[in-house]
Structures are given as C-alpha cells and as structure tokens.
Design an enzyme around this catalytic site. Structure first.
Site, PDB file in Angstrom:
ATOM      1  N   LEU A 153      -3.369   3.050   3.905  1.00 55.61           N
ATOM      2  CA  LEU A 153      -3.284   2.182   3.212  1.00 55.61           C
ATOM      3  C   LEU A 153      -4.558   1.877   2.936  1.00 55.61           C
ATOM      4  O   LEU A 153      -5.381   1.840   3.627  1.00 55.61           O
ATOM      5  CB  LEU A 153      -3.019   1.354   3.171  1.00 55.61           C
ATOM      6  CG  LEU A 153      -1.193   1.819   2.954  1.00 55.61           C
ATOM      7  CD1 LEU A 153      -0.595  -0.069   3.482  1.00 55.61           C
ATOM      8  CD2 LEU A 153      -0.769   1.255   1.654  1.00 55.61           C
ATOM      9  N   ASP A 154      -4.897   1.117   1.402  1.00 51.99           N
ATOM     10  CA  ASP A 154      -6.542   0.449   1.476  1.00 51.99           C
ATOM     11  C   ASP A 154      -6.991  -0.440   2.450  1.00 51.99           C
ATOM     12  O   ASP A 154      -5.976  -0.812   2.401  1.00 51.99           O
ATOM     13  CB  ASP A 154      -7.223   0.019  -0.159  1.00 51.99           C
ATOM     14  CG  ASP A 154      -7.192   1.438  -0.941  1.00 51.99           C
ATOM     15  OD1 ASP A 154      -7.498   2.986  -0.405  1.00 51.99           O
ATOM     16  OD2 ASP A 154      -7.311   1.591  -1.790  1.00 51.99           O
ATOM     17  N   LYS A 155      -7.780  -0.619   2.705  1.00 51.61           N
ATOM     18  CA  LYS A 155      -7.750  -1.785   3.724  1.00 51.61           C
ATOM     19  C   LYS A 155      -7.755  -3.452   3.284  1.00 51.61           C
ATOM     20  O   LYS A 155      -7.138  -4.087   3.967  1.00 51.61           O
ATOM     21  CB  LYS A 155      -9.955  -1.900   3.625  1.00 51.61           C
ATOM     22  CG  LYS A 155     -10.565  -3.377   4.658  1.00 51.61           C
ATOM     23  CD  LYS A 155     -11.687  -2.851   5.092  1.00 51.61           C
ATOM     24  CE  LYS A 155     -12.131  -4.357   5.287  1.00 51.61           C
ATOM     25  NZ  LYS A 155     -13.725  -4.637   5.068  1.00 51.61           N
ATOM     26  N   GLU A 156      -8.302  -3.373   1.649  1.00 52.33           N
ATOM     27  CA  GLU A 156      -7.543  -4.972   1.699  1.00 52.33           C
ATOM     28  C   GLU A 156      -5.788  -4.163   1.203  1.00 52.33           C
ATOM     29  O   GLU A 156      -5.417  -5.975   0.322  1.00 52.33           O
ATOM     30  CB  GLU A 156      -8.646  -4.929  -0.209  1.00 52.33           C
ATOM     31  CG  GLU A 156      -9.760  -5.151   0.494  1.00 52.33           C
ATOM     32  CD  GLU A 156     -10.805  -3.965   0.314  1.00 52.33           C
ATOM     33  OE1 GLU A 156      -9.910  -2.138   0.034  1.00 52.33           O
ATOM     34  OE2 GLU A 156     -11.840  -4.063   1.152  1.00 52.33           O
ATOM     35  N   THR A 157      -5.004  -3.899   0.845  1.00 50.45           N
ATOM     36  CA  THR A 157      -4.323  -3.688   0.802  1.00 50.45           C
ATOM     37  C   THR A 157      -2.932  -3.809   1.702  1.00 50.45           C
ATOM     38  O   THR A 157      -3.237  -3.512   3.113  1.00 50.45           O
ATOM     39  CB  THR A 157      -3.760  -2.294   0.205  1.00 50.45           C
ATOM     40  OG1 THR A 157      -4.500  -1.271  -0.848  1.00 50.45           O
ATOM     41  CG2 THR A 157      -2.284  -2.411  -0.054  1.00 50.45           C
TER      42      THR A 157
END
Length: 377
Positions: free
Chosen positions: A152-156
């Site tokens: 998952l992306d860092k901000e997700t």
C-alpha cells in the site's frame, strides 16, 4: 563535591547559558536561590528541578492550535513522524496492536497512515524493517520473519496482508496478480463524481512534467479521442498500462463525496489518477494529483475550507483520505472458506466525514455463510 548552587563567600557564580550543553539556563537561578536559602540542594533534588523545568519549557514551546481541526492535523503529523523515528521494537509493538486477523498462514494488519511499506531515500523506518521483530513478538524468538504479500502507498491506510512462509506469500501475490482478490477502497473526493456509479477504463502511463518543478507523475493515456463529436481510436502508447476502476458514490454533499472504489487492475497510483484526471474529482488531501503542472498544496473551495475549519494556507496538512476498506481472499492453505476482512476508518477520516456532512453507509453486507467476516478493532 558541593552542589553547584551553594553560595560561597567571595565566590561569584557565572552563568553558562550561552554555551552548548549548558547545565543552567537564565531561568534556573531563581529556584537555586530560593532553595539554598531554606535548605541544602543535593544532587537528586537538583536533577528533579532541572527535569521539571525542562518539561515546562518544552510544553511552552509546543504551540497548540485553538482550532479543533488544526489540532487533529497537528496530532496526525506528529504521530506520523514519531512512527518513523521510534525504535523498531516500538513500531513492531504498534503493528501488533493493529492485527486484524491471524492464522497458521497469514497475519493481516490495519496499516497506519504515513508509514512506508518499503525503504527508500529519506525513509528512516518502514514496515518491512520490523517484520522480523513482529514475527518474534507473535511466535517467539525462533520465529522466521513475516513476508509482504502486497503493498500500500505510504499515505494509504487499511487492510494489509502478511504471510508466515515465503511460499504462502507467493501464492497470495499470485492471487493479486490474477485478480482473484476483491478489493474495496473508500475515498473522500473533492466534488461529486458524475455519474454516481460507473467504470473508468482508461490506460495509465508515467510521464515527465516539464516546468520549474520538473518531476514525474502517472497520467491518463486514452485509447480514444473526440473528433468532431465522434469517438476515434488512437494508437496506444507502448508505455501505457491497462487500468480499470469501478466506482460508486456512497454519500455526497454539495462539494464532496464518499466514494467506494474497486480496482480491477493494480497500476501505480491508479485510483488517484482515475479520480483526479478521469472524473475531475481528486481525493481530499492528494497534493500530488490535484494539479498536473506543479507539486503544491491542494486548492479547496471556500465552502470546503469552512467545513473543515481551515484556511487555504493550512491545506498542505490535510492527509490523503484513501483507505483500503475491505479485502476478500479466496480459500487458501488451511482455510476452506473465503476470508472477508474489513478495516475501520482512521480517526481523521471519520472526523472529515462528519465535518463535510457525509453519511457513513450501513454495515457492509456479508457474502453469505461461506464467507468468514472479520471486522477490524
């Protein structure tokens, strides 16, 4: 050796406040004077006084915003930075508190906001760094490290699957690759998508953005274009990847919406690109894809800013409101039934829904008796 604050006739105490690593600050002389006038100041009491004064000074230096939303944003930023700077054991302990499901094959966690999955430039700590520690916390000191099954992306935030064995991780990765895993994301969007439900089927490719801030972004690479009111097929770019996203508006207000997204494919930043450039409804807090030409804080309408209690100058602190809400894994390994995993929303996401007047949908419908449903703590 005598305590440093005891007065000796004919001896003048000099302040060392201007030197690095000083023991005293200008404000510390007040308690030394009062203390020595009543009773001797031993080393223990001196240390306690200095510790109390340091904590008091630190509390004064922390500016607490009066606006509730700004306070929440500040807390989120501070919490995110702490996660990346803490000792790996502390991070592993935090992840252990976020376990949603655990069996002989898998461990599923609720990924926190702002925490990278993999290392890279500027990354001090990431999830992959602490998987060996987390495994030992769960299975003892002889446990082998856990393995990542996807990213998952860092901000997700939201559902993230780990595996005990490398072979099991490869099997789960193959399920993702062959599109046998059903994924549902929730996002708060700026503006309301029209139509309220549909499919975005537009290829995506990475492109360099020219200008003062030269950088790379993912962008749309359409297979068709309008020519005199007619759809005309164009030559597909060799760098483009097929990208398909199903979406449905769950709740909407005047200038925002809660949208459920089901990515059929798994291209980098697919959901963010399809919402921003395909539907003209960027995700709230997406400071990268809200404007194509530059990297800058997201511009929000006066109405949205008012609801959030923010000024435009503070918009850069708004986190990305993208949450991996639900994951459905087919029967695998020791499991004879599919596994439905649901993660509750982060605190900041739920608060934004409330402020923007967006309703939370009813409890997700289960998939019948054959599905094992697990709700995040």
């Amino acid at each position: 050796m005598a305590a440093p604050c005891l007065r000796t006739p004919g001896v003048q105490l000099l302040s060392m406040s201007s030197r690095p690593g000083r023991l005293f600050t200008p404000g510390s002389w007040s308690f030394c004077s009062s203390a020595t006038s009543s009773r001797p100041l031993n080393a223990q009491r001196l240390a306690e006084k200095l510790r109390a004064q340091k904590q008091e000074q630190k509390a004064k230096e922390v500016r607490v915003p009066t606006n509730p939303v700004q306070r929440r944003v500040q807390e989120l930023v501070r919490f995110t930075q702490q996660l990346q700077r803490v000792h790996p054991n502390v991070l592993a302990k935090e992840l252990s508190r976020r376990i949603l499901h655990q069996d002989n094959d898998l461990v599923v966690i609720n990924k926190p906001y702002g925490l990278p999955v993999h290392g890279g430039p500027g990354v001090q700590l990431c999830i992959s760094d602490v998987l060996p520690i987390l495994a030992k916390m769960l299975h003892g000191h002889k446990a082998e490290p856990l393995h990542l099954c996807h990213r998952l992306d860092k901000e997700t935030t939201g559902v993230m699957v780990l595996a005990w064995e490398k072979d099991m991780a490869h099997q789960v990765q193959e399920l993702f690759r062959t599109r046998q895993v059903e994924k549902k994301y929730w996002a708060i969007t700026v503006r309301v998508p029209l139509p309220s439900a549909g499919v975005v089927d537009i290829p995506i490719k990475e492109k360099e953005v020219q200008g003062p801030q030269q950088h790379h972004k993912m962008t749309l690479s359409p297979s068709y274009r309008l020519d005199n009111g007619k759809m005309v097929k164009v030559r597909a770019s060799r760098d483009a990847h097929v990208a398909v996203t199903q979406y449905q508006v769950l709740s909407s207000a005047s200038s925002s919406a809660l949208v459920e997204l089901q990515p059929v494919t798994g291209i980098k930043h697919q959901l963010r690109v399809h919402l921003s450039f395909g539907l003209d409804c960027p995700i709230l807090g997406d400071h990268k894809y809200s404007d194509w030409t530059r990297l800058a804080p997201q511009k929000l309408s006066a109405g949205t800013l008012k609801k959030l209690g923010l000024q435009q100058s503070k918009a850069r602190y708004i986190p990305l409101h993208l949450h991996a809400r639900q994951l459905i894994l087919p029967a695998l390994g020791s499991r004879t039934e599919e596994l439905l995993l649901t993660c509750k929303l982060p605190h900041f996401f739920a608060r934004s829904l409330l402020r923007l007047g967006l309703d939370m949908p009813n409890q997700d419908q289960s998939r019948g008796n054959k599905a094992r449903h697990v709700e995040a703590r």
